[in-house]
Each structure stands twice: as structure tokens, then as C-alpha cells.
Write a protein that holds these residues in place. Structure first.
Motif, mmCIF file in Angstrom:
data_model
loop_
_atom_site.group_PDB
_atom_site.id
_atom_site.type_symbol
_atom_site.label_atom_id
_atom_site.label_comp_id
_atom_site.label_asym_id
_atom_site.label_seq_id
_atom_site.Cartn_x
_atom_site.Cartn_y
_atom_site.Cartn_z
ATOM 1 N N ALA A 195 -6.846 -1.345 11.556
ATOM 2 C CA ALA A 195 -5.297 -0.790 11.399
ATOM 3 C C ALA A 195 -5.779 1.189 12.103
ATOM 4 O O ALA A 195 -6.997 1.643 12.144
ATOM 5 N N LEU A 196 -4.717 1.589 13.562
ATOM 6 C CA LEU A 196 -5.381 2.850 13.834
ATOM 7 C C LEU A 196 -4.425 3.839 13.906
ATOM 8 O O LEU A 196 -2.901 3.467 14.619
ATOM 9 N N VAL A 197 -4.166 4.650 13.080
ATOM 10 C CA VAL A 197 -2.861 5.818 12.561
ATOM 11 C C VAL A 197 -3.392 6.568 13.215
ATOM 12 O O VAL A 197 -4.122 7.295 13.110
ATOM 13 N N LEU A 255 2.778 11.757 21.828
ATOM 14 C CA LEU A 255 2.688 10.924 22.447
ATOM 15 C C LEU A 255 0.273 11.616 21.851
ATOM 16 O O LEU A 255 -0.042 10.368 23.084
ATOM 17 N N PHE A 256 -0.039 12.486 21.400
ATOM 18 C CA PHE A 256 -1.188 12.103 21.594
ATOM 19 C C PHE A 256 -2.342 11.708 20.289
ATOM 20 O O PHE A 256 -1.816 11.380 19.153
ATOM 21 N N ASP A 257 -2.580 10.798 20.500
ATOM 22 C CA ASP A 257 -3.523 9.792 19.604
ATOM 23 C C ASP A 257 -4.626 10.227 18.703
ATOM 24 O O ASP A 257 -5.318 10.365 19.426
ATOM 25 N N ARG A 258 -4.467 10.871 18.400
ATOM 26 C CA ARG A 258 -5.551 11.599 17.200
ATOM 27 C C ARG A 258 -6.026 10.598 16.660
ATOM 28 O O ARG A 258 -7.508 10.264 16.183
ATOM 29 N N SER A 259 -6.153 9.133 16.047
ATOM 30 C CA SER A 259 -7.304 8.457 15.514
ATOM 31 C C SER A 259 -8.594 8.601 16.666
ATOM 32 O O SER A 259 -9.640 7.794 16.808
ATOM 33 N N LEU A 260 -7.968 8.170 18.625
ATOM 34 C CA LEU A 260 -9.276 8.175 19.316
ATOM 35 C C LEU A 260 -9.920 9.216 20.445
ATOM 36 O O LEU A 260 -10.722 9.197 20.933
ATOM 37 N N LEU A 261 -8.533 10.003 19.785
ATOM 38 C CA LEU A 261 -9.257 11.498 20.744
ATOM 39 C C LEU A 261 -9.205 12.490 20.098
ATOM 40 O O LEU A 261 -9.690 13.694 21.049
ATOM 41 N N ALA A 262 -8.904 12.896 19.422
ATOM 42 C CA ALA A 262 -9.005 14.224 18.544
ATOM 43 C C ALA A 262 -10.595 13.849 18.591
ATOM 44 O O ALA A 262 -11.300 13.386 17.820
ATOM 45 N N GLU A 263 -11.498 15.115 18.540
ATOM 46 C CA GLU A 263 -12.957 15.759 18.222
ATOM 47 C C GLU A 263 -12.502 16.237 17.017
ATOM 48 O O GLU A 263 -12.361 17.906 17.090
ATOM 49 N N TYR A 264 -13.064 16.509 15.535
ATOM 50 C CA TYR A 264 -13.036 16.653 14.782
ATOM 51 C C TYR A 264 -14.665 17.693 14.185
ATOM 52 O O TYR A 264 -15.650 16.424 14.174
#
Length: 643
Positions: A261-263, A294-303
């Protein structure tokens, strides 16, 4: 002899050149097809794109017919412009603008005048196409989504631009190409091969038959079907759980690296980016700078990873020999590591590795980190030893998965701190916040999920990937190669034992699922933002990582909820529900499900900057939203106190 050599070479070269010219012009006439020959008309037959299925064979993406009106500007003669515009519901200004654009591309070559007519529009215009010389139909296929989720996975189809046409000779004006998601990653597999037909024309520009009796004609070849690693039901469930929240969920099968899953949230129905309204809807999504659907947080968001990073701190400590399972540190709701300096903690009393993980003791892992750095006498080498261990889990680098977007995250090195603290003596106490995932380390949700898959495998991982099968082809062999960490296998067992007790007697004890042995770790990452020029601490991010079952794991998962508070409050329940859904295909913890589905964080997101004008506008016209299938980007917070 020398006098004869030069003339002989010239004569031989001239003869060879003449023979080549004779061959090309008389014997081999294929070059005629590459010229702008007035007597030849080229028609393309566009294949269907390959279908997309999930891991269980469920059809996710199919095709539907579409028709483009093509134009050859030079061939336009004596048409009734007013009737033409009325048929297509466009203005005369639109007509003139489109013709001018087509002329710029080429007066002689076809280009798209009006794309993606549906069946009814096509039928109405087809009856009168003969009256409009210079125009013709080009049949294509558009995507037909069988599901209303997974937009970030699929990507979308759009027209090629002139830059791409110049770069890649396969594409012509009006051709479609995959953008984002698997449509982009597997474009060459999915697109198929265009068929080409050549027709001879007379002096009146009428077709008089096939060129060379169809000698150079080719038939279209449909694109290859692909199976994704995604479990459609799990993906759908994850997106439902994330309504009114922002963040990402990534689930991976540890033994293969397959992404289950990639949500990302908020998201949208992929069907809104199909057809004549695609451009308008895309603009609406793109302009929403607040929710960023449109921002894919599962791949692009850095935390900041928060407490889940303690897993790596403990493993590196064991590998470096600075602790063992019995090493004990005292916690008095925190620990002092330098005069006047203090690390807050919610624990109390002696902590060893097992209960340090189960109870998430900051003091324990802060001391472990100080020992790691102190082992090498606080030299730059100490930071790099720690950094290299962490990077062996796939962190701080692009992971090599088969999706076109991603971020590296960050794992600091001695060079990082040399720039940050000129003249610094590399004392561990300055950077001790790394120990609990609150320093300079940042990770994406997919990196967090891969970290847990690595722990579940006791020291190795496969590159995460979303392709499972390509009809008639093999997947990239890099996805079947094991990547080993620098941590010995023997050190994972005690860590896994502690993670198991996170659910039994630790910070996630209220999230247990009867009959499933889950190993997990809660996380709460501090969150700062600039508001009015000031650095303000906002509601913490809620993080949870887990894998299950404890023995022979089938799923590893990471959940990140922006501004969600404690890890066990929102992220934890989602992880437990996703695990049970995948392993049992049903839910017994209906209490967690009800609480999660009803939980909205919209008020928190509104506080962060208010809803965007786009969202406010869409909320006022809910009926039209439902008709156009646009999903309103959701926002988040509630005022419940932390648990």
C-alpha cells in the motif's frame, strides 16, 4: 605508383558514392517515407495501453475510446467556420488561435485541433466531417479507472509537448504519454507500438490507394499488461482511514520488498484527470498550495522520525559493543548529560534495552548514543561510524524503487556538523537529539517502512518496488537482490522482543489485535513552523511503525500523520487496522476503526494557515464536486488532549 594511387582512390570513392545514391533512390525507396512528400499521407493507428492489475489480479485501470480532431492547416479549404464552431461548441477566436498554433507546428503535418472527444461529441461531428476539408478524426484510447483510489500510484496520461517530441522521435504532436506514478515509470511497456499506414495521393490531394501496396505499413501492437504489488483492498482501506488527515502510509512485504500500500493524504479520484476536463481539474489540484493533493507525502515528505529511530540507536549500540541487553541507565523523568542541560522523558527508574524500547525511554537511548560517540573519543570518525551504520538501512539516499519521484532524506555526517558548528569538538552531548530521531535526521514514510522491513528480516532488505509482473517480460533483477546492513543478525532478536512488548505492556498496549503478534514502535516528532516570521512549535506529528506477525512477518508498515499528536493516538490505530485488514481481510477492532474514521484534524490544518481559496470555493459547490468527482482536499486537527 604514387602518381596512380591518388587518382585511383578518388575514382573508387566516387564510384562507391554513385552506387550508394543509386541504391537509395532506385532500389531502396524507404527514405521517401521520411521526407515531407506531397504524394504520401501517413495515418497512425494508436494501440491500447496495457491494463493495470493489482497483486491479486483485480483490474484497476482499463481503457475507453477517445477521438481527437486533427488538422493539416495547408489542406483547409472553403469551410463554413461558423457551422464548424457551433458543432464543437467553440468560439471563432478559439478556432483561429488553434489553427495558428497548428501552423506554427507545421502547415503540412497533422496536429491536434481538439483532443479527447467523447462518443456523443464524435458522433455529432462525424456526420459532417466531409464538409470540413483538412480535418479528420484520430482514434485513441484514454484511461478508464475501475477504482476511485490510488491516484498517486497510477499517475495520469497527458499530451506530449514540443520539447519531448524533439527529444524522442517516437512521439508526434497529439500523442499521449504517462506522467507520474507507474504510467511514467512503465511508459515504454504500457504504451505499445503504433501502427503506420501510408497512402498515395493524386494531384487533387485525394487518396488513391496504399503506397507500394502496403509494403511499409505496420500494425499496432497493444501495450503489455502489468500487475502491481499493491493490494487493492488494503490501498482502498488506507485511503478511507486517512480522510480528514494529512500524511502517508506505506506497507511493504518484508520477504520480497513488494509495496502493498502506498497512501498519501489528501488525495483525489484519478478519473478527474481524464477527458476534456483534465486540464481544468489538474489546475485546481495544482493551485491548492495548502492541502497539496498532488504532493505524494508517502514518497516526498521528509519528517523527523522521532522515537522509531531509537530502534537504530539501540542496534548500533549493540553492534559497537557499548551496551548489551543488561546495560542499565536510570531515568528520573529525564537525564542530565551536562550541567544545565536536560533531556525530557516520561519514564522513571532503571531501564535496560527491553523496557527502554517498550516504554520508549529517551534517557536510555540518549545515554546509548553518548557512548557510541564517546567510544571514538569524540572525533569526527565517531559521527561517521554511527552515520554509516544508519545508512546501511537504506536511509539518507535514493532507494532505487521503480517510481519516478522521491527524496533522499538526511543522515548527518561529520561534514554536516563541520559546516554547522565550526570549531566544534564533536562532543556527543551537542548532537544527542539524534538518538531519539529529533536531530538532523529526516526520513520519508517509505524509508521508515523499509527500516521496519529490515528489522523484521533481521538485517536485510530488498529494494522496495511496485511492479510484480509484466506480461511477457521479467522485472528488473535489482528487486530480487538482498541488501545487508552493518548490524549482525544476532542483535535483532532482543530488539524484536522489545518491539513485541510495545504492544503487550508498552506504549501501544491499547492497540493489540487478538491473535496477531505485532511488533511496533510509537513515535511523536516535534514540529516547528515559521508563522509571522517567528518559529512556533505546532502540534506534534504522530508516527507509528510495525510489522506482523512476529515470526515470519508478512507486512511491515509506517504511518505518518501530520500534527496528529502522540503516536498511539492516531498513527498507531491506523497501523493496527491496516495489519489486521491485510492478514485477515476483516476487522475485529471495530472500536479503533470507528474512532479513526470519525477522527478529523481539519481544525488543526486550518490553524496552520487557513484553507486555500480553491478548497473554500469547492466546499461551497459540493453538488458540482460530486458530479465532477473532485474530492475536496481535507485538513486536520481536533482539540482532544493527548493520551
Amino acid at each position: 605508383m604514387r602518381k596512380v594511387l591518388l587518382p585511383s582512390l578518388i575514382i573508387i570513392a566516387a564510384c562507391l558514392l554513385l552506387l550508394r545514391i543509386f541504391y537509395l533512390q532506385i532500389i531502396d525507396d524507404s527514405l521517401k517515407l521520411k521526407s515531407d512528400n506531397n504524394a504520401i499521407k501517413i495515418k497512425y493507428d494508436y494501440p491500447e495501453r496495457g491494463y493495470i492489475y493489482d497483486r491479486n489480479g483485480k483490474l484497476l485501470v482499463a481503457n475507453q475510446p477517445s477521438y481527437d480532431i486533427m488538422v493539416i492547416p495547408r489542406d483547409i479549404k472553403n469551410i463554413d467556420t461558423l457551422e464548424f464552431c457551433q458543432l464543437l461548441n467553440i468560439t471563432k477566436e478559439d478556432f483561429l488561435e488553434k489553427i495558428a498554433k497548428a501552423k506554427v507546428y507545421s502547415p503540412r503535418l497533422p496536429s491536434v485541433f481538439l483532443p479527447q472527444l467523447n462518443k456523443m461529441e464524435f458522433a455529432a461531428f462525424q456526420e459532417k466531417i466531409r464538409k470540413f476539408e483538412g480535418f479528420y478524426f484520430q482514434k485513441r484510447s484514454l484511461r478508464d479507472y475501475q477504482v476511485n483510489f490510488g491516484a498517486n500510484i497510477f499517475g495520469f496520461i497527458t499530451q506530449v509537448n514540443e520539447k519531448l517530441i524533439a527529444k524522442n522521435p517516437y512521439y508526434n504532436s497529439g500523442d499521449l504519454i504517462g506522467k507520474q506514478g507507474v504510467e511514467e515509470s512503465y511508459e515504454e511497456v504500457l504504451r505499445g507500438i503504433k501502427g503506420v499506414k501510408y497512402f498515395q495521393k493524386d494531384k487533387f490531394n485525394r487518396e488513391i490507394g496504399s503506397f507500394k501496396e502496403g509494403k511499409y505499413d505496420t500494425i499496432a501492437v497493444q501495450g503489455e499488461d502489468i500487475n502491481l504489488t499493491i493490494d487493492a483492498e488494503l490501498q482502498k482501506y488506507g485511503e478511507e482511514l486517512m480522510i480528514n488527515k494529512r500524511g502517508g502510509i506505506v506497507a511493504i512485504e518484508p520477504k520480497t520488498g513488494e509495496i502493498l500500500a502506498l497512501v498519501t493524504a489528501p488525495s483525489y479520484d484519478p478519473a478527474i484527470l481524464v477527458g476534456r476536463q483534465r486540464s481544468k481539474n489538474y489546475t485546481l489540484l495544482y493551485r491548492d498550495s495548502i492541502a497539496k493533493p498532488l504532493f505524494d507525502r508517502s514518497l516526498l515528505a521528509e519528517y523527523a522520525p522521532g522515537s522509531p529511530f531509537k530502534i537504530l540507536t539501540g542496534l548500533v549500540g549493540l553492534q559497537e559493543g557499548v551496551i548489551n541487553e543488561q546495560t542499565t541507565f536510570m531515568c528520573h523523568h529525564g537525564f542530565s548529560y551536562a550541567p544545565g542541560r536536560f533531556m525530557k522523558c516520561h519514564g522513571f527508574g532503571p531501564h535496560q534495552l527491553h523496557n527502554g524500547i517498550a516504554l520508549s525511554c529517551n534517557a536510555y537511548f540518549g545515554n546509548v548514543y553518548l557512548r557510541i560517540i564517546g567510544k571514538y573519543a569524540s572525533t569526527p570518525y565517531a559521527v561517521d561510524v554511527w552515520s554509516n551504520h544508519v545508512k546501511s538501512f537504506g536511509l539518507g539516499q535514493f532507494m532505487g524503487y521503480d517510481l519516478p519521484t522521491g527524496k533522499k532524506g538526511k543522515v548527518p555526517t561529520s561534514k554536516t556538523y563541520k559546516k554547522m558548528y565550526p570549531g566544534w569538538g564533536y562532543s556527543g552531548k551537542t548532537i544527542v537529539s539524534n538518538s531519539i530521531g529529533q536531530g538532523e535526521v529526516v526520513m520519508t514514510p517509505i524509508q521508515l517502512a523499509n527500516m521496519m522491513a529490515t528489522v523484521a528480516n533481521e538485517g536485510y532488505y530488498y529494494t522496495p518496488h511496485i511492479i510484480r509482473k509484466i506480461k511477457g517480460e521479467k522485472i528488473d533483477p535489482k528487486f530480487t537482490k538482498k541488501h545487508y546492513t552493518t548490524i549482525d543478525k544476532k542483535y535483532f532478536a532482543p530488539m524484536i522482543s522489545g518491539l513485541f512488548d510495545v504492544y503487550n505492556m508498552g506504549t501501544a498496549s491499547g492497540l493489540r489485535v487478538e491473535g496477531i503478534d505485532i511488533c511496533g514502535k510509537t513515535g511523536t516528532a516535534e514540529n516547528f513552523a515559521k508563522i509571522g516570521g517567528k518559529r512556533v512549535q505546532l502540534e506534534d506529528h504522530s508516527i507509528f511503525v510495525a510489522f506482523a506477525p512476529k515470526d515470519n512477518p508478512k507486512i511491515a508498515i509506517a504511518v505518518m500523520i501530520e500534527n496528529g499528536g502522540y503516536g498511539a493516538t492516531i498513527a498507531g490505530p491506523i497501523a493496527s487496522l491496516m495489519i489486521e485488514k491485510y492478514l485477515r481481510h476483516k476487522i475485529t477492532r471495530t472500536d479503533l476503526e470507528k474512532r479513526t474514521l470519525e477522527r478529523s484534524l481539519q481544525s488543526r490544518y486550518a490553524i496552520l494557515g487557513g484553507l486555500s481559496d480553491v478548497v473554500l470555493k469547492e466546499m461551497r459547490i459540493k453538488d458540482s464536486i460530486a458530479k465532477s468527482k473532485i474530492i475536496v482536499p481535507k485538513v486536520k486537527i481536533d482539540t482532544t488532549k493527548r493520551n
